[in-house]
Design an enzyme around this catalytic site. Structure first.
Site, PDB file in Angstrom:
ATOM      1  N   ASP A 100       0.803  -1.216   0.000  1.00 30.45           N
ATOM      2  CA  ASP A 100       0.000   0.000   0.000  1.00 30.45           C
ATOM      3  C   ASP A 100       0.837   1.269   0.000  1.00 30.45           C
ATOM      4  O   ASP A 100       0.379   2.322   0.416  1.00 30.45           O
ATOM      5  CB  ASP A 100      -0.910   0.006   1.230  1.00 30.45           C
ATOM      6  CG  ASP A 100      -0.146  -0.271   2.528  1.00 30.45           C
ATOM      7  OD1 ASP A 100       1.074  -0.012   2.571  1.00 30.45           O
ATOM      8  OD2 ASP A 100      -0.773  -0.746   3.496  1.00 30.45           O
ATOM      9  N   GLU A 122      -0.044  -9.011  -1.646  1.00 28.07           N
ATOM     10  CA  GLU A 122      -0.736  -8.533  -0.450  1.00 28.07           C
ATOM     11  C   GLU A 122      -1.951  -7.692  -0.838  1.00 28.07           C
ATOM     12  O   GLU A 122      -2.209  -6.619  -0.299  1.00 28.07           O
ATOM     13  CB  GLU A 122       0.195  -7.757   0.480  1.00 28.07           C
ATOM     14  CG  GLU A 122      -0.308  -7.669   1.913  1.00 28.07           C
ATOM     15  CD  GLU A 122       0.639  -6.906   2.824  1.00 28.07           C
ATOM     16  OE1 GLU A 122       1.322  -7.569   3.617  1.00 28.07           O
ATOM     17  OE2 GLU A 122       0.696  -5.661   2.738  1.00 28.07           O
ATOM     18  N   GLU A 136      -2.255   4.952   3.009  1.00 34.19           N
ATOM     19  CA  GLU A 136      -2.116   3.561   2.600  1.00 34.19           C
ATOM     20  C   GLU A 136      -3.440   2.909   2.200  1.00 34.19           C
ATOM     21  O   GLU A 136      -3.487   2.121   1.246  1.00 34.19           O
ATOM     22  CB  GLU A 136      -1.446   2.752   3.721  1.00 34.19           C
ATOM     23  CG  GLU A 136       0.023   3.045   3.905  1.00 34.19           C
ATOM     24  CD  GLU A 136       0.302   4.266   4.765  1.00 34.19           C
ATOM     25  OE1 GLU A 136       1.485   4.615   4.935  1.00 34.19           O
ATOM     26  OE2 GLU A 136      -0.671   4.884   5.281  1.00 34.19           O
ATOM     27  N   HIS A 212       5.146   4.754  14.257  1.00 27.91           N
ATOM     28  CA  HIS A 212       5.642   5.753  13.307  1.00 27.91           C
ATOM     29  C   HIS A 212       4.598   6.178  12.284  1.00 27.91           C
ATOM     30  O   HIS A 212       4.902   6.931  11.362  1.00 27.91           O
ATOM     31  CB  HIS A 212       6.846   5.183  12.543  1.00 27.91           C
ATOM     32  CG  HIS A 212       6.489   4.009  11.672  1.00 27.91           C
ATOM     33  ND1 HIS A 212       6.492   2.725  12.147  1.00 27.91           N
ATOM     34  CD2 HIS A 212       6.099   3.946  10.383  1.00 27.91           C
ATOM     35  CE1 HIS A 212       6.121   1.900  11.181  1.00 27.91           C
ATOM     36  NE2 HIS A 212       5.868   2.620  10.101  1.00 27.91           N
ATOM     37  N   ARG A 214       1.883   7.889  10.027  1.00 27.37           N
ATOM     38  CA  ARG A 214       1.620   9.304   9.723  1.00 27.37           C
ATOM     39  C   ARG A 214       0.392   9.814  10.473  1.00 27.37           C
ATOM     40  O   ARG A 214       0.368  10.946  10.962  1.00 27.37           O
ATOM     41  CB  ARG A 214       1.428   9.461   8.212  1.00 27.37           C
ATOM     42  CG  ARG A 214       1.261  10.895   7.728  1.00 27.37           C
ATOM     43  CD  ARG A 214       0.997  10.902   6.237  1.00 27.37           C
ATOM     44  NE  ARG A 214       2.106  10.327   5.500  1.00 27.37           N
ATOM     45  CZ  ARG A 214       3.124  11.019   4.989  1.00 27.37           C
ATOM     46  NH1 ARG A 214       3.161  12.326   5.159  1.00 27.37           N
ATOM     47  NH2 ARG A 214       4.082  10.419   4.320  1.00 27.37           N
ATOM     48  N   HIS A 245      11.844   5.635  14.512  1.00 24.77           N
ATOM     49  CA  HIS A 245      11.881   5.978  13.093  1.00 24.77           C
ATOM     50  C   HIS A 245      12.650   7.278  12.890  1.00 24.77           C
ATOM     51  O   HIS A 245      12.639   8.170  13.744  1.00 24.77           O
ATOM     52  CB  HIS A 245      10.454   6.114  12.562  1.00 24.77           C
ATOM     53  CG  HIS A 245      10.335   6.028  11.079  1.00 24.77           C
ATOM     54  ND1 HIS A 245      10.613   7.076  10.242  1.00 24.77           N
ATOM     55  CD2 HIS A 245       9.964   4.998  10.269  1.00 24.77           C
ATOM     56  CE1 HIS A 245      10.413   6.721   8.984  1.00 24.77           C
ATOM     57  NE2 HIS A 245      10.018   5.469   8.970  1.00 24.77           N
TER      58      HIS A 245
END
Length: 403
Positions: A100, A122, A136, A212, A214, A245
């Site tokens: 994604d 996937e 995503e 991490h 967004r 991250h």
């Protein structure tokens, strides 16, 4: 196009893509008569190269696209333009993308524009909220619309695709290639007394944290840090290890709120082999990562998912993961329950492998080879979920871990 032998172009941009497509590239190159080319976009430059080395992969094309403070729109436009040029040069029968990411979307669009067929590894994961996770969820929905072959990791993912009107003949349940990667890494020797894990106090119960996403930037991440500090302050014999991250939106917040705590170790992002070795030695995992939701249950480690929803419900349904979001009260309560209630822990700490059996890459290659030859792949080749009937029944990977 290359005719009878067939050519595929595999496009990778981020570390998770490299982890999940590394076994596929290795399987494609294992004497199946398929000319396989690898294109790296560089979306995750520093974190990508160790994974390529782990799977002994050398890119045929390296686009070096990522620049500091790049916008999603800027990255997407560069990806479409640059991968279009690669597709024109290579003229593949199939372009393989994974998951994604913005790389998957950009490469999928480029392939579609250039008339190449797209295979999505996937495929079919959904949260039902196109803005969570962002971007995503939208990316994977659009990639599935562009794809001709859909390699769904589970029956649930296949059902999502069929419900959206995807042609059933192009949907194949393969299991998730991350389990192939996990088994590859577990089988390799690793010295925990040296390298990036040497300073971890494994005599204590380790809580591994990765956060991490967004959508957690700002308040969500601050709430997670609040919960972690409270857990470290209040629960005995627990040590938190947080590979942080590199994104400043994550790194700066985490170090400001958690840095210097004697029971919290903040370390740079780990190479994949080290992360797996740390995970298998942890008591519980708190994460917002998609991949770790798949990997930790395969290692028998309970997972608390710090997101409001998950596109991987199989682990929740199997009882080895629980969604806690970013509410610090909920995070602390669920962590405490697992760390202080032995029965609650045992109910989740079982080796249940709802995501694969280590043969997903072989199934993907079989489908691609048949597609190139114009043959039909029997459905008996597909992955079938099998959960343990008791806590003592171990999946194959458990035997490897105990060896």
């Amino acid at each position: 196009m290359t005719g009878g032998t067939g050519r595929v172009l595999v496009v990778v941009g981020t570390r998770p893509e490299a982890i999940k497509l590394g076994p596929v590239v290795r399987a494609l190159r294992a004497g199946h008569g398929i000319d396989t080319r690898l294109c790296v976009t560089g979306q995750h430059r520093e974190m990508l190269e160790p994974v390529l080395d782990l799977f002994e992969l050398v890119p045929d094309h390296d686009l070096h696209l990522m620049t500091p403070n790049q916008t999603l729109a800027g990255l997407t436009s560069q990806l479409i333009t640059s991968t279009s040029a690669v597709v024109k040069e290579e003229r593949p029968d199939w372009v393989i993308v994974q998951g994604d990411t913005t790389t998957a979307l950009g490469a999928g669009l480029a392939a579609f524009y250039e008339g190449a067929r797209v295979a999505h590894v996937e495929a079919g994961l959904r949260t039902s909220d196109r803005r969570c996770p962002f971007p995503e969820e939208a990316n994977r929905r659009m990639v599935d619309l562009l794809s001709d072959l859909h390699f769904a990791p589970t029956e649930g993912a296949r059902s999502n695709l069929l419900r959206e009107g995807i042609d059933p003949s192009g949907v194949h349940v393969t299991g998730n290639t991350v389990i192939d990667a996990l088994q590859h890494v577990v089988a390799r020797p690793y010295d925990v007394t040296s390298g990036p894990l040497a300073a971890i106090p494994f005599e204590r119960r380790i809580m591994l944290v990765t956060a991490h996403r967004r959508e957690s930037f700002g308040h969500g991440l601050a709430s997670i840090c609040q919960a972690l500090r409270q857990i470290a302050d209040e629960i005995e014999d627990v040590h938190i290890v947080y590979p942080v991250h590199l994104n400043p939106n994550v790194r700066d917040v985490v170090h400001e709120r958690l840095g210097g705590h004697p029971k919290i170790t903040l370390i740079p992002p780990l190479d994949y082999a080290s992360l797996v070795q740390l995970m298998r030695r942890s008591t519980i995992v708190l994460t917002d990562s998609g991949g770790i939701q798949e990997e930790a249950p395969s290692l028998g480690i309970p997972v608390l998912v710090m997101r409001p929803a998950t596109e991987r419900p199989e682990a929740v349904e199997a009882g080895c993961a629980r969604i806690v979001g970013t509410d610090p009260v909920r995070i602390v309560a669920e962590a405490r329950r697992l760390l202080e209630d032995a029965d609650a822990y045992r109910s989740m700490a079982r080796v249940a492998n709802p995501f694969g059996d280590g043969h997903a890459s072989e199934r993907i290659v079989a489908v691609l080879r048949a597609a190139i030859r114009g043959e039909t792949v029997p459905r008996s080749n597909e992955f079938t979920l099998r959960l343990p009937t008791s806590l003592g029944e171990a999946a194959p990977i458990a035997a490897e871990l105990s060896a």
